[in-house]
Design a protein around this motif. Structure first.
Motif, short mmCIF file in Angstrom:
data_model
loop_
_atom_site.label_atom_id
_atom_site.label_comp_id
_atom_site.label_asym_id
_atom_site.label_seq_id
_atom_site.Cartn_x
_atom_site.Cartn_y
_atom_site.Cartn_z
N VAL A 55 0.86 -1.15 -0.08
CA VAL A 55 0.15 -0.10 -0.11
C VAL A 55 0.91 1.30 -0.11
N LEU A 56 1.91 1.15 0.73
CA LEU A 56 2.81 2.47 0.90
C LEU A 56 3.34 2.71 -0.45
N LEU A 57 4.14 1.80 -1.08
CA LEU A 57 4.64 1.85 -2.33
C LEU A 57 3.78 2.44 -3.46
N ASP A 58 2.49 1.98 -3.47
CA ASP A 58 1.70 2.37 -4.36
C ASP A 58 1.35 3.74 -4.29
N PHE A 59 1.21 4.28 -2.78
CA PHE A 59 0.65 5.63 -2.50
C PHE A 59 1.88 6.49 -2.99
N LEU A 60 3.10 6.01 -2.61
CA LEU A 60 4.25 6.89 -3.01
C LEU A 60 4.72 7.20 -4.51
N LEU A 61 4.17 5.83 -5.10
CA LEU A 61 4.36 5.84 -6.60
C LEU A 61 3.38 6.96 -7.26
N ARG A 62 2.22 6.83 -6.85
CA ARG A 62 0.90 7.84 -7.42
C ARG A 62 1.41 9.10 -6.94
N ALA A 63 1.95 9.52 -5.68
CA ALA A 63 2.17 10.76 -5.24
C ALA A 63 3.34 11.45 -6.24
N HIS A 64 4.40 10.42 -6.30
CA HIS A 64 5.58 11.00 -7.20
C HIS A 64 5.10 11.06 -8.70
N GLU A 65 4.14 10.51 -9.45
CA GLU A 65 3.71 10.73 -10.62
C GLU A 65 3.13 11.81 -10.63
#
Length: 190
Positions: A113-123
């Motif tokens: 969940v954290l990896l998905d959140f950070l990827l989306r926030a970075h994008e």
């Protein structure tokens, strides 16, 4: 220690494995290397105690091949967040553009969940987010996520996403939360 017993061969091997995980005190490296020599000696077969006379060989684990680290690619080390940036986040002058709460999740679930959140926030180009890990339930012990999340940030899947991170201030969760500064996207100007 007076009257202490000698360790058996298996106990010395086990202790050698434990000792390798610790940072040796100066001058004690020779003792650690002696345990390596003991472990490398071939093990003799063990005679079965079942009475049928069968012999069971011990299984030796071969060390895995480790890929050499190329000197031109240095692992990225996260720098601490600058004090003025943390002060602005604490006082609300610099907005937290996203937040995620990992309370009550298992580590495997929280990792994904954290990896998905950070990827989306970075994008999306976000720069500052709040990751709430919780403080842990047991008295006198840190929570599992509180310990694990900073270690995850040094893993390859997270390393390129994060510029820095720092414990949050009391008004944002204190020890149970982290301010995370995301890295700029490639080609993005200051």
């Amino acid at each position: 220690m007076k009257g202490s017993r000698k360790l058996g061969k298996e106990e010395r091997i086990l202790w050698g494995k434990v000792a390798r995980t610790a940072r040796p005190i100066s001058g004690r490296l020779e003792d650690l290397l002696a345990f390596d020599d003991i472990e490398e000696t071939p093990a003799e077969p063990v005679v079965s105690q079942t009475g049928n006379g069968g012999v069971f060989p011990r299984v030796l684990v071969e060390p895995a091949e480790v890929a050499p680290v190329t000197p031109d690619k240095k692992p990225k080390i996260h720098q601490p967040m600058e004090k003025p940036v943390k002060r602005k986040l604490t006082r609300g002058r610099l907005p937290l553009e996203g937040r995620i709460d990992l309370h009550g999740m298992f580590q495997s679930e929280a990792h994904a969940v954290l990896l998905d959140f950070l990827l989306r926030a970075h994008e999306r180009g976000l720069r500052h987010v709040l990751v709430i890990t919780g403080k842990g339930r047991s008295i006198g012990s840190d929570g599992a996520l509180k310990r694990a999340v900073p270690m995850w940030f040094s893993k390859p899947e997270y390393r390129h996403l994060i510029s820095s991170y720092e414990d949050a201030s009391a008004n944002h969760g204190g020890d149970g939360a982290l301010y995370v500064r995301l890295a700029r996207r490639k080609g993005e100007k200051l």
